[in-house]
Scaffold this motif. Structure first.
Motif, PDB file in Angstrom:
ATOM      1  N   ASP A  44       0.741   7.052   3.689  1.00 22.21           N
ATOM      2  CA  ASP A  44      -0.403   8.045   3.202  1.00 22.21           C
ATOM      3  C   ASP A  44      -1.529   8.280   2.313  1.00 22.21           C
ATOM      4  OD1 ASP A  44      -2.249  10.230   4.587  1.00 22.21           O
ATOM      5  OD2 ASP A  44      -0.938  10.770   6.196  1.00 22.21           O
ATOM      6  N   ALA A  45      -2.814   7.854   2.232  1.00 20.22           N
ATOM      7  CA  ALA A  45      -3.148   7.862   0.722  1.00 20.22           C
ATOM      8  C   ALA A  45      -3.505   8.901   0.747  1.00 20.22           C
ATOM      9  CB  ALA A  45      -4.158   7.019   0.503  1.00 20.22           C
ATOM     10  N   ALA A  46      -4.021   9.681   1.906  1.00 25.07           N
ATOM     11  CA  ALA A  46      -5.002  10.794   2.281  1.00 25.07           C
ATOM     12  C   ALA A  46      -4.573  12.156   2.082  1.00 25.07           C
ATOM     13  CB  ALA A  46      -5.628  10.719   3.703  1.00 25.07           C
ATOM     14  N   ALA A  47      -2.580  11.777   2.486  1.00 25.39           N
ATOM     15  CA  ALA A  47      -2.449  12.957   1.704  1.00 25.39           C
ATOM     16  C   ALA A  47      -1.980  13.376   0.996  1.00 25.39           C
ATOM     17  CB  ALA A  47      -1.018  13.104   3.606  1.00 25.39           C
ATOM     18  N   ILE A  48      -1.779  12.399   0.059  1.00 23.34           N
ATOM     19  CA  ILE A  48      -0.963  12.378  -0.940  1.00 23.34           C
ATOM     20  C   ILE A  48      -2.487  12.729  -2.135  1.00 23.34           C
ATOM     21  CG2 ILE A  48      -0.673  10.777  -3.064  1.00 23.34           C
ATOM     22  CD1 ILE A  48       0.860   8.432  -1.116  1.00 23.34           C
ATOM     23  N   LEU A  49      -3.351  12.154  -1.429  1.00 23.33           N
ATOM     24  CA  LEU A  49      -4.640  12.350  -2.368  1.00 23.33           C
ATOM     25  C   LEU A  49      -4.820  14.269  -1.952  1.00 23.33           C
ATOM     26  CD1 LEU A  49      -7.258   9.930  -1.926  1.00 23.33           C
ATOM     27  CD2 LEU A  49      -6.426  10.231  -3.648  1.00 23.33           C
ATOM     28  N   ALA A  50      -4.631  14.677  -0.859  1.00 18.89           N
ATOM     29  CA  ALA A  50      -5.243  15.872  -0.835  1.00 18.89           C
ATOM     30  C   ALA A  50      -3.853  16.871  -1.023  1.00 18.89           C
ATOM     31  CB  ALA A  50      -4.700  16.544   0.937  1.00 18.89           C
ATOM     32  N   ALA A  51      -2.744  16.190  -1.768  1.00 15.21           N
ATOM     33  CA  ALA A  51      -1.915  17.054  -2.499  1.00 15.21           C
ATOM     34  C   ALA A  51      -2.650  16.919  -4.356  1.00 15.21           C
ATOM     35  CB  ALA A  51      -0.845  16.704  -1.902  1.00 15.21           C
ATOM     36  N   VAL A  52      -3.208  15.914  -4.271  1.00 12.24           N
ATOM     37  CA  VAL A  52      -4.019  15.517  -5.620  1.00 12.24           C
ATOM     38  C   VAL A  52      -4.624  16.512  -5.747  1.00 12.24           C
ATOM     39  CG1 VAL A  52      -4.668  14.630  -7.308  1.00 12.24           C
ATOM     40  CG2 VAL A  52      -2.177  13.643  -6.425  1.00 12.24           C
ATOM     41  N   GLY A  53      -5.443  17.123  -4.929  1.00 15.33           N
ATOM     42  CA  GLY A  53      -6.843  17.874  -4.820  1.00 15.33           C
ATOM     43  C   GLY A  53      -7.812  17.131  -6.224  1.00 15.33           C
ATOM     44  N   ASP A  54      -7.635  18.503  -6.797  1.00 17.52           N
ATOM     45  CA  ASP A  54      -9.073  17.523  -8.077  1.00 17.52           C
ATOM     46  C   ASP A  54      -8.800  17.605  -9.362  1.00 17.52           C
ATOM     47  OD1 ASP A  54      -8.958  20.376  -8.606  1.00 17.52           O
ATOM     48  OD2 ASP A  54     -10.369  21.244  -8.667  1.00 17.52           O
ATOM     49  N   ARG A  55      -7.258  17.438  -9.239  1.00 20.48           N
ATOM     50  CA  ARG A  55      -6.800  18.045 -10.604  1.00 20.48           C
ATOM     51  C   ARG A  55      -7.429  15.432 -11.152  1.00 20.48           C
ATOM     52  NH1 ARG A  55      -0.844  19.452  -9.171  1.00 20.48           N
ATOM     53  NH2 ARG A  55      -0.808  18.493  -7.546  1.00 20.48           N
ATOM     54  N   ALA A  56      -6.850  15.787 -12.610  1.00 22.25           N
ATOM     55  CA  ALA A  56      -6.901  14.070 -12.807  1.00 22.25           C
ATOM     56  C   ALA A  56      -5.533  13.076 -12.695  1.00 22.25           C
ATOM     57  CB  ALA A  56      -7.234  13.902 -14.197  1.00 22.25           C
ATOM     58  N   LEU A  57      -5.515  12.601 -11.455  1.00 25.15           N
ATOM     59  CA  LEU A  57      -3.557  11.063 -11.462  1.00 25.15           C
ATOM     60  C   LEU A  57      -4.075  10.262 -12.747  1.00 25.15           C
ATOM     61  CD1 LEU A  57      -1.732  10.853  -9.729  1.00 25.15           C
ATOM     62  CD2 LEU A  57      -2.847   9.009  -8.621  1.00 25.15           C
ATOM     63  N   ARG A  58      -2.724  10.559 -12.475  1.00 20.05           N
ATOM     64  CA  ARG A  58      -2.404   9.647 -14.891  1.00 20.05           C
ATOM     65  C   ARG A  58      -1.960   8.169 -14.164  1.00 20.05           C
ATOM     66  NH1 ARG A  58      -6.519  12.132 -17.336  1.00 20.05           N
ATOM     67  NH2 ARG A  58      -6.381  14.114 -18.642  1.00 20.05           N
ATOM     68  N   ASP A  71       2.868   1.058   0.084  1.00 22.86           N
ATOM     69  CA  ASP A  71       1.387   0.482   0.683  1.00 22.86           C
ATOM     70  C   ASP A  71       0.259   1.822   0.574  1.00 22.86           C
ATOM     71  OD1 ASP A  71       2.889   2.476   1.752  1.00 22.86           O
ATOM     72  OD2 ASP A  71       3.287   1.799   3.920  1.00 22.86           O
ATOM     73  N   ALA A  72      -0.103   2.771  -0.191  1.00 18.75           N
ATOM     74  CA  ALA A  72      -0.690   3.519  -0.584  1.00 18.75           C
ATOM     75  C   ALA A  72      -1.073   3.167  -1.804  1.00 18.75           C
ATOM     76  CB  ALA A  72      -0.573   5.113   0.484  1.00 18.75           C
ATOM     77  N   VAL A  73      -0.667   2.487  -2.318  1.00 18.04           N
ATOM     78  CA  VAL A  73      -1.571   1.753  -3.197  1.00 18.04           C
ATOM     79  C   VAL A  73      -2.524   1.709  -4.316  1.00 18.04           C
ATOM     80  CG1 VAL A  73      -1.340   1.225  -6.312  1.00 18.04           C
ATOM     81  CG2 VAL A  73       1.102   1.832  -4.859  1.00 18.04           C
ATOM     82  N   ALA A  74      -3.022   0.892  -2.868  1.00 15.03           N
ATOM     83  CA  ALA A  74      -4.389   0.385  -3.502  1.00 15.03           C
ATOM     84  C   ALA A  74      -5.238   1.277  -2.588  1.00 15.03           C
ATOM     85  CB  ALA A  74      -4.067  -0.513  -2.633  1.00 15.03           C
ATOM     86  N   ALA A  75      -4.869   2.292  -2.087  1.00 13.87           N
ATOM     87  CA  ALA A  75      -6.043   3.516  -1.784  1.00 13.87           C
ATOM     88  C   ALA A  75      -6.086   4.415  -2.636  1.00 13.87           C
ATOM     89  CB  ALA A  75      -6.071   3.792  -0.407  1.00 13.87           C
ATOM     90  N   LEU A  76      -5.018   4.403  -3.321  1.00 15.52           N
ATOM     91  CA  LEU A  76      -4.997   5.631  -3.894  1.00 15.52           C
ATOM     92  C   LEU A  76      -5.817   5.435  -5.461  1.00 15.52           C
ATOM     93  CD1 LEU A  76      -1.298   7.238  -4.583  1.00 15.52           C
ATOM     94  CD2 LEU A  76      -3.709   8.181  -3.292  1.00 15.52           C
ATOM     95  N   GLN A  77      -6.097   3.964  -5.287  1.00 12.82           N
ATOM     96  CA  GLN A  77      -6.512   3.410  -7.117  1.00 12.82           C
ATOM     97  C   GLN A  77      -7.858   3.450  -6.294  1.00 12.82           C
ATOM     98  OE1 GLN A  77      -3.966  -0.759  -7.245  1.00 12.82           O
ATOM     99  NE2 GLN A  77      -3.824   0.384  -9.616  1.00 12.82           N
TER     100      GLN A  77
END
Length: 209
Positions: A44-58, A71-77
Motif C-alpha cells: 500500500d504505497a498510499a499508506a506508506i506515503l501518508a506515514a512518511v508525510g513531508d519528510r525526505a525519504l532517503r 510490490d509498493a516500491v515502484a509507486a514509492l519511487q
C-alpha cells in the motif's frame, strides 16, 4: 532530534511457486521529523506515503525480494525518487516483479546505512531467500528481521530459493549473538526479542523444518 521507529501494517497477497496467499505485512519507518527510510515497501504505497508525510525519504531498504515485500516500491519511487536497496542474491525475485528496472543499490554484509543520526547495520541472513538481510540498529536496541526470524521461530523455508539449514546458521550466527534484550521487529506478526527466541531454536533444529 533522535531517530524513532514507526510501524504500519499493510495487506495484500504473496505469490510464489504457482500459489497466492493473503498476507498482512509490517512496514517499518526509521527517522526523525526531517528524514527517514522505509524498511520493506509492502502493498500500500498510499499508506506508506501518508506515514512518511513531508519528510525526505532517503531510501527504501528491502530485507528480501518476495513480492509482498517489494510490490509498493515502484509507486514509492515514483512519488519520492528514493533509491531502493537490495542484496544481489535476491535479484531473480526482484526481476519477477520488476523486469524492466533493477534495484538502485546493493546491500552488503556489515554495510552501515545512516539516517537521522542513527546507524542501521546490514546483517546478511540467507535462508528464507538467498539475499535476505536484517537491519540492526544498536542505538535503538532493535533488529528488523524481515522474514528471517519471527515470534516463535525461523521464517518459512518450504518454497523455491529457501533452505532450512541455511536460515538456522544465519539466525545462530547473526541474530542470536545480539544482546538478549534486542527487540526483533519482524516482517509479519508480533515483535519479539532475541532472548525470547534463543531457547526455542534447538527445538526447530530437532524438527528440521
Amino acid at each position: 532530534m533522535a531517530a524513532r521507529i514507526e510501524h504500519l501494517v499493510t495487506s495484500g497477497t504473496f505469490s510464489l511457486d504457482g500459489g497466492t496467499w493473503d498476507v498482512d505485512n509490517n512496514v517499518w519507518i526509521v527517522g526523525d521529523d526531517a528524514e527517514c527510510v522505509v524498511i520493506d515497501a509492502a502493498h500500500d504505497a498510499a499508506a506508506i506515503l501518508a506515514a512518511v508525510g513531508d519528510r525526505a525519504l532517503r531510501a527504501i531498504l528491502l530485507t528480501h525480494a518476495h513480492d509482498d515485500h517489494i510490490d509498493a516500491v515502484a509507486a514509492l519511487q515514483a512519488a519520492t525518487g528514493a533509491p531502493a536497496y537490495l542484496n544481489d542474491g535476491d535479484r531473480m525475485l526482484w526481476d519477477a516483479v520488476y523486469p524492466e528496472k533493477g534495484p538502485d543499490a546493493g546491500l552488503d554484509d556489515d554495510q552501515v546505512i545512516r539516517i537521522a543520526g542513527t546507524e542501521l547495520h546490514v546483517l546478511r541472513t540467507p535462508g528464507h531467500s538467498p539475499g535476505a538481510v536484517c537491519f540492526y540498529a544498536p542505538d535503538l536496541g532493535t533488529v528488523f528481521s524481515g522474514d528471517t526470524l519471527f515470534s516463535g521461530g525461523p521464517g518459512a523455508t518450504g518454497r523455491s530459493y529457501s533452505d532450512f539449514p541455511t536460515i538456522i546458521r544465519s539466525i545462530t550466527a547473526r541474530l542470536l549473538t545480539l544482546p538478549a534484550e534486542t527487540v526483533v521487529r519482524t516482517g509479519h506478526g508480533d515483535s519479539t526479542t532475541v532472548g525470547q527466541e534463543a531457547p526455542s531454536l534447538d527445538e526447530w533444529i530437532a524438527r528440521g523444518h
